[in-house]
Scaffold this motif. Structure first.
Motif, PDB file in Angstrom:
ATOM      1  N   LYS A   1       0.808  -1.214   0.000  1.00  0.00           N
ATOM      2  CA  LYS A   1       0.000   0.000   0.000  1.00  0.00           C
ATOM      3  C   LYS A   1       0.842   1.264   0.000  1.00  0.00           C
ATOM      4  CE  LYS A   1      -3.998  -2.049   2.349  1.00  0.00           C
ATOM      5  NZ  LYS A   1      -4.864  -2.012   3.550  1.00  0.00           N
ATOM      6  N   ASP A   2       2.038   1.198   0.632  1.00  0.00           N
ATOM      7  CA  ASP A   2       2.879   2.391   0.718  1.00  0.00           C
ATOM      8  C   ASP A   2       3.862   2.510  -0.444  1.00  0.00           C
ATOM      9  OD1 ASP A   2       4.254   0.209   1.576  1.00  0.00           O
ATOM     10  OD2 ASP A   2       5.106   1.129   3.368  1.00  0.00           O
ATOM     11  N   GLY A   3       3.596   1.793  -1.550  1.00  0.00           N
ATOM     12  CA  GLY A   3       4.372   1.973  -2.761  1.00  0.00           C
ATOM     13  C   GLY A   3       5.714   1.292  -2.779  1.00  0.00           C
ATOM     14  N   GLN A   4       5.832   0.135  -2.157  1.00  0.00           N
ATOM     15  CA  GLN A   4       7.055  -0.649  -2.190  1.00  0.00           C
ATOM     16  C   GLN A   4       6.834  -1.894  -3.041  1.00  0.00           C
ATOM     17  OE1 GLN A   4       8.240  -1.716   1.756  1.00  0.00           O
ATOM     18  NE2 GLN A   4       8.778   0.345   2.361  1.00  0.00           N
ATOM     19  N   LEU A   5       7.959  -2.420  -3.568  1.00  0.00           N
ATOM     20  CA  LEU A   5       7.923  -3.710  -4.232  1.00  0.00           C
ATOM     21  C   LEU A   5       8.688  -4.684  -3.354  1.00  0.00           C
ATOM     22  CD1 LEU A   5       7.149  -5.396  -6.728  1.00  0.00           C
ATOM     23  CD2 LEU A   5       9.401  -4.842  -7.667  1.00  0.00           C
ATOM     24  N   VAL A   6       7.978  -5.634  -2.785  1.00  0.00           N
ATOM     25  CA  VAL A   6       8.587  -6.606  -1.875  1.00  0.00           C
ATOM     26  C   VAL A   6       8.685  -7.947  -2.580  1.00  0.00           C
ATOM     27  CG1 VAL A   6       8.387  -7.787   0.344  1.00  0.00           C
ATOM     28  CG2 VAL A   6       7.628  -5.417   0.125  1.00  0.00           C
TER      29      VAL A   6
ATOM     30  N   THR B   1      14.024  -6.614 -13.611  1.00  0.00           N
ATOM     31  CA  THR B   1      14.620  -5.278 -13.624  1.00  0.00           C
ATOM     32  C   THR B   1      13.552  -4.266 -13.265  1.00  0.00           C
ATOM     33  OG1 THR B   1      16.181  -5.913 -15.372  1.00  0.00           O
ATOM     34  CG2 THR B   1      15.853  -3.556 -14.990  1.00  0.00           C
ATOM     35  N   ILE B   2      13.821  -3.445 -12.251  1.00  0.00           N
ATOM     36  CA  ILE B   2      12.897  -2.371 -11.908  1.00  0.00           C
ATOM     37  C   ILE B   2      13.519  -1.059 -12.364  1.00  0.00           C
ATOM     38  CG2 ILE B   2      13.780  -2.197  -9.532  1.00  0.00           C
ATOM     39  CD1 ILE B   2      10.859  -1.353  -8.775  1.00  0.00           C
ATOM     40  N   THR B   3      12.722  -0.248 -13.055  1.00  0.00           N
ATOM     41  CA  THR B   3      13.212   0.987 -13.659  1.00  0.00           C
ATOM     42  C   THR B   3      12.342   2.160 -13.226  1.00  0.00           C
ATOM     43  OG1 THR B   3      13.895  -0.284 -15.611  1.00  0.00           O
ATOM     44  CG2 THR B   3      13.779   2.106 -15.858  1.00  0.00           C
ATOM     45  N   THR B   4      12.987   3.249 -12.807  1.00  0.00           N
ATOM     46  CA  THR B   4      12.259   4.475 -12.501  1.00  0.00           C
ATOM     47  C   THR B   4      12.468   5.462 -13.642  1.00  0.00           C
ATOM     48  OG1 THR B   4      14.164   5.324 -11.282  1.00  0.00           O
ATOM     49  CG2 THR B   4      12.461   4.232 -10.000  1.00  0.00           C
ATOM     50  N   LEU B   5      11.431   6.195 -13.981  1.00  0.00           N
ATOM     51  CA  LEU B   5      11.538   7.216 -15.010  1.00  0.00           C
ATOM     52  C   LEU B   5      11.979   8.531 -14.374  1.00  0.00           C
ATOM     53  CD1 LEU B   5       8.264   6.385 -16.979  1.00  0.00           C
ATOM     54  CD2 LEU B   5      10.577   5.463 -17.298  1.00  0.00           C
ATOM     55  N   ARG B   6      12.166   9.533 -15.202  1.00  0.00           N
ATOM     56  CA  ARG B   6      12.497  10.857 -14.655  1.00  0.00           C
ATOM     57  C   ARG B   6      11.360  11.324 -13.751  1.00  0.00           C
ATOM     58  NH1 ARG B   6      16.765  13.516 -17.228  1.00  0.00           N
ATOM     59  NH2 ARG B   6      17.575  12.388 -19.023  1.00  0.00           N
ATOM     60  N   GLY B   7      11.716  11.910 -12.609  1.00  0.00           N
ATOM     61  CA  GLY B   7      10.705  12.406 -11.690  1.00  0.00           C
ATOM     62  C   GLY B   7      10.098  11.346 -10.794  1.00  0.00           C
ATOM     63  N   GLY B   8      10.712  10.165 -10.723  1.00  0.00           N
ATOM     64  CA  GLY B   8      10.146   9.103  -9.891  1.00  0.00           C
ATOM     65  C   GLY B   8      11.187   8.427  -9.010  1.00  0.00           C
ATOM     66  N   GLN B   9      10.723   7.836  -7.919  1.00  0.00           N
ATOM     67  CA  GLN B   9      11.561   7.025  -7.036  1.00  0.00           C
ATOM     68  C   GLN B   9      10.783   5.763  -6.695  1.00  0.00           C
ATOM     69  OE1 GLN B   9      12.624   9.203  -3.518  1.00  0.00           O
ATOM     70  NE2 GLN B   9      14.137  10.476  -4.536  1.00  0.00           N
ATOM     71  N   TYR B  10      11.507   4.728  -6.226  1.00  0.00           N
ATOM     72  CA  TYR B  10      10.806   3.523  -5.793  1.00  0.00           C
ATOM     73  C   TYR B  10      11.659   2.775  -4.788  1.00  0.00           C
ATOM     74  CZ  TYR B  10       6.638   0.711  -6.516  1.00  0.00           C
ATOM     75  OH  TYR B  10       5.423   0.126  -6.348  1.00  0.00           O
ATOM     76  N   GLN B  11      10.997   2.105  -3.858  1.00  0.00           N
ATOM     77  CA  GLN B  11      11.706   1.294  -2.876  1.00  0.00           C
ATOM     78  C   GLN B  11      11.444  -0.182  -3.154  1.00  0.00           C
ATOM     79  OE1 GLN B  11      10.905   2.131   1.256  1.00  0.00           O
ATOM     80  NE2 GLN B  11      12.180   0.443   1.978  1.00  0.00           N
ATOM     81  N   VAL B  12      12.517  -0.975  -3.132  1.00  0.00           N
ATOM     82  CA  VAL B  12      12.438  -2.401  -3.405  1.00  0.00           C
ATOM     83  C   VAL B  12      13.021  -3.171  -2.226  1.00  0.00           C
ATOM     84  CG1 VAL B  12      12.988  -4.221  -5.056  1.00  0.00           C
ATOM     85  CG2 VAL B  12      12.919  -1.843  -5.817  1.00  0.00           C
TER      86      VAL B  12
END
Length: 214
Positions: free
Chosen positions: A32-37, A56-67
């Protein structure tokens, strides 16, 4: 964007929370909090003779992500970056590949060293907290250590880094690793807390970072 070993692409912003895919006894779960577990399911054990699948996890410009990787390692991925990792760690090593920038909190496992490959350098750890900045448009690769110890290998050169130090490698240089013993760790991970922080930076450095967001 999560790219599976089969080539299938999944836009994480568009999928519902919960299990996205299952491969080799490991479930990829969007929280729910935007993580990929990436979680090893109960009773599952990676088969030694099975070929290793990579996501492969990819972020675009202007984005972040937690794995969260299958071993419990936490990775914060900055904008315009990608991380390639196995769906399950097996054997004697834990290897991932980074393009761009990421902050790692590596789960301790002395029997299975964790290695990050990025722009020609390899960072080896057992369990520690560090940041790697290895964007293709940056001339210098920067690895900053906050906790533990890491060994960096680049071509024929090696260096052991202590907390509060930063290793710098000029891309395409002749196997030279420069270690700054008094690194600004706060500046190195400001992006992780949602800030731009610059100290005596030239306008080109400032604009390269801003251009990854705007």
């Amino acid at each position: 964007i999560l790219t599976l070993g089969s080539g299938e692409k999944i836009v994480l912003n568009d999928v519902k929370d919960g299990v996205i895919t299952r491969e080799g006894g490991v479930a990829a779960i969007k929280t729910k909090d935007g993580q990929l577990v990436n979680k090893v399911e109960d009773g599952s054990k990676p088969a030694v003779d099975m070929p290793t699948n990579y996501n492969t996890i990819t972020t675009l410009r202007g984005g972040q992500y937690q794995v969260i990787l299958p071993d419990g390692t936490k990775v914060w991925l900055n904008a315009a970056s990608s991380l390639k990792y196995p769906t399950a760690f097996s054997g004697t090593e834990r290897n991932v590949e980074l393009t761009g920038e990421a902050y790692f909190e590596v789960a301790k496992n002395a029997a299975m060293p964790f290695r990050v490959k990025s722009a020609g350098q390899t960072v080896q750890v057992l369990g520690t907290h560090f940041n790697i900045n290895a964007y293709e448009d940056e001339r210098v690769i920067k690895t900053t250590l906050l906790e533990g110890s890491i060994q960096i290998t680049y071509q024929q050169a090696k260096a052991l880094i202590k907390p509060g130090e930063q290793a710098r490698i000029v891309a395409g240089s002749d196997s030279k690793i420069i270690v700054d013993g008094n690194a600004d760790t706060e500046e190195a991970i400001a992006w992780k807390e949602g800030y731009f922080q610059f100290n005596h930076a030239d306008i080109q450095t400032v604009m390269r970072q801003i251009s990854r967001w705007y």
